[in-house]
Design an enzyme around this catalytic site. Structure first.
Site, short mmCIF file in Angstrom:
data_model
loop_
_atom_site.label_atom_id
_atom_site.label_comp_id
_atom_site.label_asym_id
_atom_site.label_seq_id
_atom_site.Cartn_x
_atom_site.Cartn_y
_atom_site.Cartn_z
N GLY A 26 39.89 15.86 50.69
CA GLY A 26 41.28 15.72 51.56
C GLY A 26 41.91 14.44 51.42
O GLY A 26 43.11 14.24 51.21
N ASP A 27 41.18 13.25 51.49
CA ASP A 27 41.46 12.07 51.32
C ASP A 27 42.49 11.82 49.91
O ASP A 27 43.57 11.35 49.91
CB ASP A 27 40.37 10.84 51.40
N ALA A 28 41.68 12.39 48.84
CA ALA A 28 42.06 12.16 47.55
C ALA A 28 43.48 13.14 47.54
O ALA A 28 44.58 12.64 46.85
CB ALA A 28 41.31 12.91 46.58
#
Length: 145
Positions: A26-28
């Site tokens: 999700g961060d990416a």
């Protein structure tokens, strides 16, 4: 469909991943989404684009983003957010509320992305983008003073 498009179509089952793995993905996804959005709206120097992107991707901004979309989440999505908030990765920073909320948001983004729920993900991220536009105006005004 190209190999690149197929690369993002995955047979990974998000429910079988740890919540921290969902946050990792999700961060990416979240970062890339807003980097591209920033390029479209801020065709200026890279430094300006970077600073604008930080409004979205820093933990403080992600906490605000989660607050913006919370009322629109389904029960299933709320469960993912709750798990992300309470995850081991979120607790690494102790009692940092911004970091816990950022991890929760990233877990939700990773979950929706890996489930292939791109329309839903875009719907939520557009709500964030629309709200952050007001933060951007404040930040630009503050930088001039």
């Amino acid at each position: 469909m190209s190999d690149f498009e197929n690369f993002f179509r995955t047979d990974i089952v998000p429910e079988e991943l740890s919540i921290d793995s969902l946050s990792f993905v999700g961060d990416a996804v979240y970062s890339l989404y807003f980097r591209i959005k920033t390029l479209r709206s801020a065709k200026r120097r890279t430094g300006y684009q970077h600073n604008l992107t930080l409004l979205y991707v820093e933990a403080k901004g992600q906490r605000k983003a989660l607050e913006v979309i919370e009322k629109f989440l389904s029960e299933e999505e709320r469960i993912i957010v709750r798990r992300g908030y309470n995850s081991r990765g979120a607790r690494k920073r102790g009692d940092d509320e911004n970091y816990k909320c950022a991890t929760a948001l990233e877990a939700l983004v990773g979950y929706l992305f890996l489930k292939g729920r791109y329309r839903r993900l875009e719907e939520l991220l557009e709500k964030v983008e629309n709200d952050v536009s007001s933060w951007k105006k404040c930040a630009e005004r503050d930088s001039k003073t």
